[in-house]
Scaffold this motif. Structure first.
Motif, PDB file in Angstrom:
ATOM      1  N   LYS A   1       0.851  -1.188   0.000  1.00 47.38           N
ATOM      2  CA  LYS A   1       0.000   0.000   0.000  1.00 47.38           C
ATOM      3  C   LYS A   1       0.889   1.240   0.000  1.00 47.38           C
ATOM      4  O   LYS A   1       1.771   1.384   0.848  1.00 47.38           O
ATOM      5  N   TYR A   2       0.645   2.132  -0.963  1.00 45.35           N
ATOM      6  CA  TYR A   2       1.371   3.403  -1.075  1.00 45.35           C
ATOM      7  C   TYR A   2       0.384   4.532  -0.825  1.00 45.35           C
ATOM      8  O   TYR A   2      -0.711   4.553  -1.402  1.00 45.35           O
ATOM      9  N   GLU A   3       0.762   5.478   0.037  1.00 45.83           N
ATOM     10  CA  GLU A   3      -0.146   6.561   0.399  1.00 45.83           C
ATOM     11  C   GLU A   3       0.557   7.919   0.356  1.00 45.83           C
ATOM     12  O   GLU A   3       1.696   8.046   0.835  1.00 45.83           O
ATOM     13  N   GLU A   4      -0.117   8.898  -0.206  1.00 45.92           N
ATOM     14  CA  GLU A   4       0.219  10.305  -0.041  1.00 45.92           C
ATOM     15  C   GLU A   4      -0.928  10.887   0.786  1.00 45.92           C
ATOM     16  O   GLU A   4      -2.027  11.097   0.258  1.00 45.92           O
ATOM     17  N   PRO A   5      -0.715  11.066   2.105  1.00 45.49           N
ATOM     18  CA  PRO A   5      -1.825  11.407   3.015  1.00 45.49           C
ATOM     19  C   PRO A   5      -2.680  12.568   2.521  1.00 45.49           C
ATOM     20  O   PRO A   5      -2.165  13.596   2.100  1.00 45.49           O
ATOM     21  N   GLU A   6      -3.981  12.341   2.558  1.00 46.35           N
ATOM     22  CA  GLU A   6      -4.995  13.322   2.158  1.00 46.35           C
ATOM     23  C   GLU A   6      -4.949  13.662   0.666  1.00 46.35           C
ATOM     24  O   GLU A   6      -5.608  14.610   0.234  1.00 46.35           O
ATOM     25  N   ILE A   7      -4.197  12.888  -0.123  1.00 46.38           N
ATOM     26  CA  ILE A   7      -4.124  13.137  -1.567  1.00 46.38           C
ATOM     27  C   ILE A   7      -4.564  11.904  -2.355  1.00 46.38           C
ATOM     28  O   ILE A   7      -5.521  11.947  -3.122  1.00 46.38           O
ATOM     29  N   MET A   8      -3.850  10.775  -2.179  1.00 47.31           N
ATOM     30  CA  MET A   8      -4.164   9.570  -2.946  1.00 47.31           C
ATOM     31  C   MET A   8      -3.579   8.348  -2.257  1.00 47.31           C
ATOM     32  O   MET A   8      -2.778   8.456  -1.329  1.00 47.31           O
ATOM     33  N   LYS A   9      -3.983   7.154  -2.759  1.00 46.10           N
ATOM     34  CA  LYS A   9      -3.367   5.915  -2.336  1.00 46.10           C
ATOM     35  C   LYS A   9      -3.482   4.872  -3.438  1.00 46.10           C
ATOM     36  O   LYS A   9      -4.361   4.945  -4.304  1.00 46.10           O
TER      37      LYS A   9
ATOM     38  N   SER B   1       9.174  23.806 -18.188  1.00 43.45           N
ATOM     39  CA  SER B   1       9.516  24.871 -19.136  1.00 43.45           C
ATOM     40  C   SER B   1       8.489  25.996 -19.146  1.00 43.45           C
ATOM     41  O   SER B   1       8.794  27.119 -19.572  1.00 43.45           O
ATOM     42  N   ALA B   2       7.288  25.718 -18.657  1.00 43.73           N
ATOM     43  CA  ALA B   2       6.254  26.753 -18.604  1.00 43.73           C
ATOM     44  C   ALA B   2       6.250  27.489 -17.263  1.00 43.73           C
ATOM     45  O   ALA B   2       5.399  28.350 -17.025  1.00 43.73           O
ATOM     46  N   GLY B   3       7.185  27.151 -16.376  1.00 44.95           N
ATOM     47  CA  GLY B   3       7.274  27.811 -15.081  1.00 44.95           C
ATOM     48  C   GLY B   3       6.382  27.221 -14.021  1.00 44.95           C
ATOM     49  O   GLY B   3       6.313  27.763 -12.901  1.00 44.95           O
ATOM     50  N   ARG B   4       5.701  26.112 -14.291  1.00 40.84           N
ATOM     51  CA  ARG B   4       4.828  25.493 -13.297  1.00 40.84           C
ATOM     52  C   ARG B   4       5.654  24.709 -12.277  1.00 40.84           C
ATOM     53  O   ARG B   4       6.632  24.047 -12.639  1.00 40.84           O
ATOM     54  N   ALA B   5       5.283  24.802 -11.030  1.00 46.88           N
ATOM     55  CA  ALA B   5       6.009  24.131  -9.944  1.00 46.88           C
ATOM     56  C   ALA B   5       5.445  22.728  -9.707  1.00 46.88           C
ATOM     57  O   ALA B   5       4.223  22.547  -9.659  1.00 46.88           O
ATOM     58  N   TRP B   6       6.354  21.756  -9.514  1.00 42.15           N
ATOM     59  CA  TRP B   6       5.961  20.369  -9.265  1.00 42.15           C
ATOM     60  C   TRP B   6       6.721  19.851  -8.033  1.00 42.15           C
ATOM     61  O   TRP B   6       7.906  20.102  -7.869  1.00 42.15           O
ATOM     62  N   VAL B   7       6.016  19.118  -7.200  1.00 40.22           N
ATOM     63  CA  VAL B   7       6.601  18.577  -5.992  1.00 40.22           C
ATOM     64  C   VAL B   7       6.101  17.149  -5.780  1.00 40.22           C
ATOM     65  O   VAL B   7       4.957  16.816  -6.136  1.00 40.22           O
ATOM     66  N   GLU B   8       6.942  16.307  -5.201  1.00 37.01           N
ATOM     67  CA  GLU B   8       6.539  14.952  -4.801  1.00 37.01           C
ATOM     68  C   GLU B   8       6.106  15.024  -3.342  1.00 37.01           C
ATOM     69  O   GLU B   8       6.922  15.321  -2.454  1.00 37.01           O
ATOM     70  N   PRO B   9       4.821  14.788  -3.034  1.00 35.67           N
ATOM     71  CA  PRO B   9       4.343  14.934  -1.651  1.00 35.67           C
ATOM     72  C   PRO B   9       5.000  13.916  -0.714  1.00 35.67           C
ATOM     73  O   PRO B   9       5.547  12.896  -1.139  1.00 35.67           O
ATOM     74  N   LYS B  10       4.923  14.194   0.586  1.00 31.27           N
ATOM     75  CA  LYS B  10       5.375  13.199   1.562  1.00 31.27           C
ATOM     76  C   LYS B  10       4.525  11.940   1.387  1.00 31.27           C
ATOM     77  O   LYS B  10       3.347  12.006   1.027  1.00 31.27           O
ATOM     78  N   ASN B  11       5.127  10.800   1.600  1.00 34.60           N
ATOM     79  CA  ASN B  11       4.426   9.543   1.340  1.00 34.60           C
ATOM     80  C   ASN B  11       4.957   8.440   2.231  1.00 34.60           C
ATOM     81  O   ASN B  11       6.038   8.544   2.819  1.00 34.60           O
ATOM     82  N   LYS B  12       4.195   7.379   2.296  1.00 36.41           N
ATOM     83  CA  LYS B  12       4.626   6.192   3.025  1.00 36.41           C
ATOM     84  C   LYS B  12       4.146   4.953   2.284  1.00 36.41           C
ATOM     85  O   LYS B  12       3.112   4.978   1.617  1.00 36.41           O
ATOM     86  N   SER B  13       4.916   3.910   2.378  1.00 36.02           N
ATOM     87  CA  SER B  13       4.533   2.636   1.755  1.00 36.02           C
ATOM     88  C   SER B  13       4.726   1.513   2.754  1.00 36.02           C
ATOM     89  O   SER B  13       5.699   1.491   3.515  1.00 36.02           O
ATOM     90  N   THR B  14       3.772   0.587   2.740  1.00 30.16           N
ATOM     91  CA  THR B  14       3.783  -0.551   3.656  1.00 30.16           C
ATOM     92  C   THR B  14       3.633  -1.835   2.841  1.00 30.16           C
ATOM     93  O   THR B  14       2.751  -1.944   1.994  1.00 30.16           O
TER      94      THR B  14
END
Length: 334
Positions: A112-120, A311-324
């Motif tokens: 199980k992979y989770e990004e809390p309050e975003i997806m799993k 290239s368009a100046g949009r910001a991207w980030v990898e959220p905090k996550n946990k995997s079990t």
């Protein structure tokens, strides 16, 4: 010098005798008495003897292995030639970990992979692993595994049967500490590991119309842990492993170009996180091979990545996550 040559002659003669009494020549193996240089004397059936190791099944059913060069003499033959009294036989022999072990290990796990309050995402993985382990006070182990499965994605929408595969390579070194009972060891270890996970939903569309894309996850880490071994007799043993994983670096590559024109592929660096794993191994020795079952638990917690811009100046980030990951291994060792 004559005594040393005499002892070597006795050892070679017994090797020839044991060979003639092997299953190729006879069905029943007689019990032998072996004296080791540390003063231990063991009586039992010799299961294996070569230039590296002598393996003996004792009268109490415990399988004992010693380096071949630790043999002092074979009691029965020595007594016949020297007319000396038989040495005292210790009832609790010292167990020696096998010097060379190869392992083939199928496994089944739920991840199980989770990004809390975003997806799993969650699903089942089916894998195969292989390892080589060396013991001679110092321990060294090379280990690799591959697993494949399909996971289901959930956030505001859903996307099922996403193909995932994982590759993990590890190298560890440590030291074996025998316990006073003579039947147990504690091994501490440290090493380096690499974990790669590919999650590919490219060409798929979620229930809300969102397009999927391929994601690649790379972890570089150092395992530091403790593992135990205890002989239970009659070829049975068990061991417990507890490990903490020091997270050095992570790199996430998101193939956003799979979504469509106007999106760039993005790489995010992850600097902080850690992992933990534990397992219980129950093993049965059957002559020259052993089989074990090992339930395991693997866990990762990774902090939010740095920010990257396309290239368009949009910001991207990898959220905090946990995997079990919780699973079961079934293995054969030889």
């Amino acid at each position: 010098m004559k005594t040393i040559q005499h002892n070597r002659g006795i050892i070679l003669a017994v090797i020839f005798t044991v060979f003639l009494s092997s299953p190729l020549f006879a069905q029943d193996k007689p019990e032998r008495c072996v004296r080791f240089k540390d003063g231990t004397t063991i009586r039992g059936t010799i299961l294996e003897m070569n230039a590296d190791v002598i393996r003996i099944e004792t009268q109490s059913g415990i399988t004992v292995a010693h380096p071949f060069d630790s043999i002092d003499y074979f009691c029965d033959d020595y007594i016949k030639n020297s007319q000396l009294p038989a040495p005292e036989i210790k009832r609790v022999p010292k167990v020696v970990l096998p010097r060379h072990t190869w392992e083939i290990r199928p496994e089944l796990s739920y991840i199980k992979y989770e990004e809390p309050e975003i997806m799993k995402e969650d699903g089942f993985m089916y894998g195969i692993g292989a390892a080589y382990t060396y013991h001679n006070k110092v321990m060294a182990r090379l280990d690799g595994r591959y697993s494949y499965g399909k996971v289901d994605y959930k956030n505001s929408g859903t996307l099922n049967n996403i193909e995932d595969y994982m590759v993990e390579l590890r190298m560890i070194v440590g030291y074996d500490f025998p316990l006073p009972s003579g039947l147990s060891y504690v091994t501490t270890y440290f090493g380096f590991g690499y974990r790669y996970l590919n999650d590919d939903s490219s060409g798929m569309v979620s229930s809300t119309g969102a397009r999927g894309y391929e994601r690649e996850s790379n972890y570089y880490y150092s395992p530091i842990g403790v593992t135990t071994y205890t002989s239970l007799g009659n070829g049975w043993s068990y061991g417990v492993t507890v490990e903490y994983d020091i997270f050095w670096k992570g790199k996430q590559k998101s193939h956003l170009s799979d979504v469509g024109p106007g999106y760039d592929d993005i790489e995010n660096d992850q600097e902080y996180g850690d992992g933990f794993r534990a397992s219980l191994k129950i093993e049965k020795q059957v002559r020259y091979v052993s089989f074990f079952i090992e339930p395991f638990f693997r866990y990762w917690s990774i902090k939010r990545s740095d920010i990257e811009r396309d290239s368009a100046g949009r910001a991207w980030v990898e959220p905090k996550n946990k995997s079990t990951e919780i699973g079961l291994s079934l293995a054969m060792c030889f």
